[in-house]
Scaffold this active site. Structure first.
Site, PDB file in Angstrom:
ATOM      1  N   LEU A   1       0.888  -1.167   0.000  1.00 26.62           N
ATOM      2  CA  LEU A   1       0.000   0.000   0.000  1.00 26.62           C
ATOM      3  C   LEU A   1       0.923   1.214   0.000  1.00 26.62           C
ATOM      4  CD1 LEU A   1      -2.807  -0.859   2.628  1.00 26.62           C
ATOM      5  CD2 LEU A   1      -2.930  -0.961   0.138  1.00 26.62           C
ATOM      6  N   ASP A   2       0.556   2.237  -0.761  1.00 32.54           N
ATOM      7  CA  ASP A   2       1.393   3.438  -0.821  1.00 32.54           C
ATOM      8  C   ASP A   2       1.474   4.101   0.554  1.00 32.54           C
ATOM      9  OD1 ASP A   2       1.583   2.990  -3.524  1.00 32.54           O
ATOM     10  OD2 ASP A   2      -0.047   4.372  -4.023  1.00 32.54           O
ATOM     11  N   VAL A   3       2.472   4.968   0.699  1.00 30.70           N
ATOM     12  CA  VAL A   3       2.688   5.626   1.997  1.00 30.70           C
ATOM     13  C   VAL A   3       1.449   6.429   2.429  1.00 30.70           C
ATOM     14  CG1 VAL A   3       3.828   7.684   1.033  1.00 30.70           C
ATOM     15  CG2 VAL A   3       4.385   6.955   3.341  1.00 30.70           C
TER      16      VAL A   3
END
Ligand code: URA
Length: 233
Positions: A101-103
């Site tokens: 999952l992206d930051v």
């Protein structure tokens, strides 16, 4: 397996801490106080106790995290800390995130040390469903529903059919069955829309409804088996 390894891998403490417990005569094996760190423990045959309470060995751990923003889906720090910093009590088990999952993405993230299951859950052939709550800086329109269902060109191939449910002018829920890099953001960007909020509501049948942001829990045995069944065939 050596007694100290058995204890450390069971989450009793670090290798150093369990050696101290052994020295303090708090560990027994089959009813006899352990005198050495290196006693050979046979899983399922020998019984190990700490202060009289049996320590059950577990090889694999499955932890569900509601990931907050500001953490990267990694085990090593980068510009941001890794998600594993949020689950220090499992440091002994060397968990890693199943996928990315992206930051700035929040939501359902599974962590495990079961490499085989991780690999299978991410394999394109199993098409594990992922549902995202998405907000964009423009208008969600019916043309997106059609386009996502038909698939859009990404990395030289059509994306698998995705299901978009429009919730309001700027928000929707998108279910996809693969996990290309930045896939959701790129799908909307294809139509000139920037994703301003992204929360993964579900990964397969797992969701974060019972977890506040940053909270986590171990999967139940039923959930663990159901995940394994998903990728059996
Ligand atoms: N798709 C994205 O673009 N970002 C995520 O974090 C997950 C899916």
């Amino acid at each position: 397996m050596r007694l100290d390894k058995y204890l450390a891998n069971s989450g009793v403490g670090s290798r150093k801490e369990v050696k101290i417990l052994i020295r303090k005569k708090r560990i027994s094996v089959d009813g006899v106080i352990a005198k050495s760190d290196s006693i050979d423990i046979k899983e399922g045959i020998n019984h190990v106790y700490l202060d009289g309470e049996e320590i059950i060995y577990k090889e694999f751990y499955y932890v569900l995290l509601n990931k907050p923003q500001g953490y990267i889906s990694s085990v090593e720090p980068g510009v941001y800390p890794p998600v594993t910093d949020l689950i220090p009590e499992y440091a002994f088990a060397n968990l890693f995130p199943v996928g990315r999952l992206d930051v700035d993405t929040t939501g359902t993230l599974l962590l495990t040390n079961d490499g085989e299951l991780c690999h299978q859950l991410l394999a394109p052939k199993y098409h594990v469903d992922k549902t995202y709550y998405v907000e964009v800086d423009g208008k969600m329109s019916d043309k997106l529903i059609k386009a996502f269902k038909e698939g859009i060109m990404m990395d030289g191939e059509l994306t698998l059919p995705g299901d978009l449910v429009i919730l309001s002018e700027h928000a929707g829920e998108l279910t996809i069955h693969q996990g290309k890099f930045h896939q959701v953001k790129r799908m909307f960007k294809h139509f000139g829309l920037n994703v301003t909020k992204l929360d993964r509501k579900t990964f397969a049948f797992l969701n974060h409804e019972d977890l506040e942001l940053g909270e986590y829990r171990e999967l139940s045995l039923e959930e663990e088996n159901a995940l394994k069944n998903l990728v059996k065939h």
